[in-house]
Design an enzyme around this catalytic site. Structure first.
Site, PDB file in Angstrom:
ATOM      1  N   LYS A  56       0.896  12.700   8.073  1.00  0.00           N
ATOM      2  CA  LYS A  56      -0.423  12.934   8.635  1.00  0.00           C
ATOM      3  C   LYS A  56      -1.422  13.126   7.487  1.00  0.00           C
ATOM      4  CE  LYS A  56      -2.345  15.457  12.583  1.00  0.00           C
ATOM      5  NZ  LYS A  56      -2.101  16.546  13.554  1.00  0.00           N
TER       6      LYS A  56
ATOM      7  N   GLU B  46       1.781  24.360  28.387  1.00  0.00           N
ATOM      8  CA  GLU B  46       0.869  25.292  29.042  1.00  0.00           C
ATOM      9  C   GLU B  46       1.491  25.969  30.249  1.00  0.00           C
ATOM     10  OE1 GLU B  46      -1.582  22.187  26.902  1.00  0.00           O
ATOM     11  OE2 GLU B  46       0.136  22.139  28.279  1.00  0.00           O
TER      12      GLU B  46
ATOM     13  N   ARG C  14      -3.639  22.329  33.343  1.00  0.00           N
ATOM     14  CA  ARG C  14      -2.260  21.847  33.418  1.00  0.00           C
ATOM     15  C   ARG C  14      -1.311  22.919  33.963  1.00  0.00           C
ATOM     16  NH1 ARG C  14      -0.691  18.335  28.290  1.00  0.00           N
ATOM     17  NH2 ARG C  14      -0.604  16.656  29.800  1.00  0.00           N
TER      18      ARG C  14
END
Length: 632
Positions: A280, A365, A393
Site C-alpha cells: 500500500k 460492525e 450495517r
C-alpha cells in the site's frame, strides 16, 4: 509519455511487458501529482497499479466485469478507461467521483462505498451471465481487510457451493484503513510466508503425468495425497475447502507474474482465488511508511509529504477522543470499540493510553454492536465509535441485541450529516430516521464542541439503557471549554435566542445557520427565536406544548433526511396530542442522494443556508415584505 496515448483499455493490448512497466511508473507519478492538489485515496491506488493494468491488459472491460470492493482503489481503473483528463475535478462538486460510479462510465459496473460487498455482487453477475447464456469473465477485487466482513464470508460460502466460473483477486496488503485484526488476518500471514505450496502441487502433477501408460490414472488417484500436501504446506487450504482453486501468493507488482497467473486463472473452471501481495502506497515513500495516514489524504507537498492543513479549532472527532480519555481516567468501566476505524474515530491516543480497554474488531460492525451489548450486561461501559453510514450495517443488532435488552451502550456516531468529498455512500443523513423509533434509545446532538463534551459526560453517567451522540465531520466553533464536565438533563432543550415572530428549532451545526437567518430577518424588524433541540429523543415535550399554546410559527432545521428526522418527530408529537394549529415547516435534505463536493456546496444544493431559511420564514410570515438577500 505512454500515458498520454491511453484513452481506453484497448490501447493496452499491444503493449510489451517493458512498456506496461513504464506505464505503471507514469501512472504512479500522475497520481502523486494530481492528488497533491485534490487530495484523495492515494495509498490504496498506488498499491494496485500493476494489478489494474494487467486486468485491463488481459481481459475485455466492460464485457468482462471488474468489481472493486469499496471502490476507493479504482483511480487507476478510471485513468485506463478514459477519465484521466478529469482528475483535476476528483472528489469536487459535479466532478469525478472518488469511488466507482456507474453514471461515469460503462466500465464501472458496481458501486460501493462500504466494504465486503464485491463477492456477493460478483456472484450475482456470474449467475446472471449463465442464465443469459453469455460467456464473459467476472472478476472481483477484494482487500484482506474487507475479507473479514461477515458478508464476504457468506458470499465465499455460496460461491464455493455453486461452482460458478468466477475469479476473486485477494489484494493482500496487510492493511485495510487500519492494521487488520483477527484469525483470518493471521492465517493470511502464514500464507505470505509460505510460497512453496503451488510449486509443489504443480511439480507433483507434472511428474505423475510423465509416467508412461499409467501416469494419468496415478494422477487421478493421487488427489488424496495432494490434499494431504495441502494440509502439510498450509498455503490456500482454507479457500480450497471453500471450493476455490487457489493461486498464489503472487507478487502484485511483478507484471509478468501477474499476467501468467491471471491467464492461468482465467482458464480454470469454477471459482478461482488469486492471492496477490501488494504494498500500500507503493512508489511514494511517505505513503509506504505510513499507509494509514495516506489512505485518504488531504492536499500535500510532494517533496516533503507534508500535509496542507487548515488552522482552526479541533474537529469533533478529536474532541471526542480527548474527552473519552479524560472520562476513562475517572471511570474504569469505559471500554472503546471500533470496527476498523481507530484513527478515523479519534481513538489512537485512547489506544496508547488504555491498550487493554481499546477493542478493534476489524470490519465487523454487526459483531461490534452485539459484543458491546454483552460488555454492558457484564457491568462495563462500552463506547461504540462508528461512522453514521457504517452503523447502518448493524441495524438489526442495534434493535435486537442492544435496545431490546436495554443494554447500557454508548454510541459515538461520527460523520453525522454531510461528509463532503466522500459523497453519497458516506453521507450520515439517515441515522435519526433509523434510530429514533427504537424503544429505550436516547439520541442527542451537540451545537458546539463544549456541548459535545457535556453530552459525553451525560452518556457515561446514564445507566438506564442505550444512549447515542451524533456529531459532524467538521471543526468545532472554538468555544470556551468547561473545566469541570457536567451532564445535561435528559430531554431538555435550550433557547439560545429570544424572539416572538417565529421560532427555528435546530440541531447541531444548523444552529449557526439559524443564527445567520435570524440576523437577516432582524434587519426587517422580525425577531426570530432559536431553540437548540439537543435531544432528538426524547423530545422536550413541555417546551413543544408551550410553543403550541403560544401559537408561534415553527421552522425545523436539520442536516438530515426530512423523512423520519427531527421535524417528523415534532409533527408526530403534535398529532398524538391532537394539536393541529401549529404551522411547522421542515427544512432538511429532500428525498434524493446528494453526491460529492464540499459540505458548503452540499448544503447549498438542498437549501440548508441562511438565505433559504430566511426565505422560507418570509413565506410563513406574510405580514410584511422582508429582504432576505443579506443586504442592509
Amino acid at each position: 509519455m505512454l500515458l498520454d496515448t491511453i484513452d481506453g483499455p484497448h490501447k493496452l493490448k499491444g503493449l510489451t511487458i517493458p512498456q506496461l512497466e513504464e506505464l505503471a511508473g507514469e501512472i504512479r507519478q500522475f497520481l502523486i501529482e494530481k492528488l497533491s492538489v485534490t487530495g484523495g485515496h492515494l495509498a490504496p491506488n498506488l498499491g494496485v497499479v500493476e494489478l489494474t493494468l494487467v486486468l485491463h491488459y488481459l481481459y475485455d472491460s466492460p464485457k468482462d466485469k471488474f468489481i472493486f470492493d469499496v471502490g476507493h482503489q479504482s483511480y487507476v481503473h478510471k485513468i485506463l478507461t478514459g477519465r484521466m483528463n478529469q482528475f483535476d475535478t476528483l472528489r469536487k462538486y459535479k466532478g469525478l467521483c472518488g469511488f466507482i460510479k456507474r453514471s461515469e462510465s460503462e466500465h464501472d459496473v458496481w458501486e460501493a462505498g462500504h466494504s465486503s460487498t464485491s463477492l456477493s455482487a460478483a456472484m450475482g453477475m456470474a449467475l446472471a451471465r449463465d442464465l443469459k447464456g453469455e460467456s464473459n469473465k467476472v472478476v472481483a477485487v477484494i482487500g484482506d481487510g474487507a475479507l473479514t466482513g461477515g458478508m464476504a464470508l457468506e458470499a465465499l460460502n455460496h460461491i464455493g457451493h455453486e461452482k460458478k466460473n468466477l475469479i476473486v483477486i485477494l489484494n493482500d496488503n496487510e492493511m485495510s484503513i487500519a492494521p487488520n485484526v483477527g484469525a483470518l488476518h493471521h492465517y493470511l500471514g502464514k500464507i505470505r510466508s509460505d510460497r512453496h505450496y503451488q510449486k509443489a502441487k504443480d511439480d507433483l502433477q507434472y511428474l505423475l503425468n510423465k509416467i508412461p501408460a499409467i501416469g494419468g490414472k496415478l494422477a487421478k488417484t493421487a488427489e488424496r495425497f495432494k490434499d494431504s500436501l495441502k494440509y502439510l504446506l498450509v498455503s490456500g487450504i482454507l479457500f480450497e475447502q471453500f471450493g476455490f482453486t487457489y493461486f498464489g501468493p503472487v507478487d502484485g507488482h511483478d507484471i509478468t507474474q501477474l499476467r501468467d497467473i491471471l491467464e492461468q486463472a482465467g482458464s480454470v473452471p469454477g471459482p478461482v482465488l488469486v492471492h496477490v501481495i501488494t504494498v500500500k502506497g507503493k512508489g511514494y515513500s511517505p505513503a509506504e511508511a505510513d499507509s494509514f495516514k495516506w489512505h485518504g489524504i488531504t492536499p500535500y507537498k510532494i517533496e516533503s509529504g507534508q500535509v496542507v492543513k487548515a488552522v482552526g479549532p479541533p474537529m469533533y472527532t478529536e474532541v471526542f477522543g480527548d474527552t473519552l480519555i479524560e472520562l476513562a481516567e475517572q471511570d474504569s468501566r469505559i471500554v472503546a470499540i471500533t470496527p476498523a476505524m481507530p484513527g478515523g474515530s479519534g481513538l489512537l491516543k485512547f489506544a496508547d493510553k488504555f491498550p487493554g480497554r481499546m477493542i478493534d474488531v476489524g470490519i465487523a460492525e454487526q459483531h461490534a454492536a452485539t459484543m458491546s451489548a454483552a460488555l454492558a450486561m457484564e457491568g462495563l461501559k462500552p463506547v461504540y465509535a462508528v461512522y453514521s453510514t457504517f452503523l447502518q450495517r448493524a441495524y438489526d443488532q442495534v434493535v435486537h441485541d442492544i435496545c431490546r435488552q436495554n443494554a447500557n451502550v454508548v454510541f459515538a456516531i461520527d460523520r453525522a450529516g454531510f461528509v463532503g468529498p466522500d459523497g453519497e455512500t458516506h453521507q450520515g443523513v439517515y441515522d435519526i430516521s433509523y434510530l429514533r423509533h427504537i424503544p429505550n434509545l436516547v439520541l442527542m446532538m451537540p451545537k458546539d464542541e463544549n456541548e459535545m463534551r457535556r453530552m459525553m459526560k451525560t452518556a457515561i453517567d446514564y445507566n438506564d439503557g442505550p444512549i447515542a451522540i451524533r456529531y459532524p465531520r467538521i471543526n468545532g466553533l472554538g468555544v470556551e471549554m468547561d473545566e469541570v464536565l457536567k451532564p445535561i438533563p435528559i430531554g431538555t432543550w435550550e433557547t439560545v435566542r429570544d424572539g416572538d415572530s417565529a421560532v427555528i428549532v435546530a440541531i447541531g451545526p444548523m444552529l449557526q445557520v439559524a443564527e445567520e437567518a435570524a440576523e437577516l430577518l432582524k434587519r426587517d424588524g422580525q425577531q426570530v427565536r432559536i431553540i437548540n433541540a439537543r435531544f432528538i429523543k426524547p423530545l422536550d415535550e413541555q417546551l413543544l406544548l408551550s410553543l403550541a399554546e403560544e401559537g408561534i410559527q415553527m421552522l425545523v432545521l436539520e442536516e438530515h433526511a426530512e423523512q423520519g428526522g427531527l421535524g417528523s418527530a415534532i409533527l408526530e408529537f403534535y398529532s398524538r396530542h391532537n394539536i393541529y394549529s401549529m404551522a411547522v415547516r421542515i427544512v432538511g435534505i429532500p428525498d434524493q442522494f446528494i453526491e460529492h463536493g464540499s459540505i458548503k456546496e452540499q448544503r447549498q444544493e438542498v437549501g440548508l443556508t441562511a438565505e433559504h431559511v430566511a426565505s422560507e420564514l418570509t413565506n410563513m410570515l406574510p405580514r410584511r415584505r422582508m429582504r432576505v438577500t443579506g443586504q442592509p
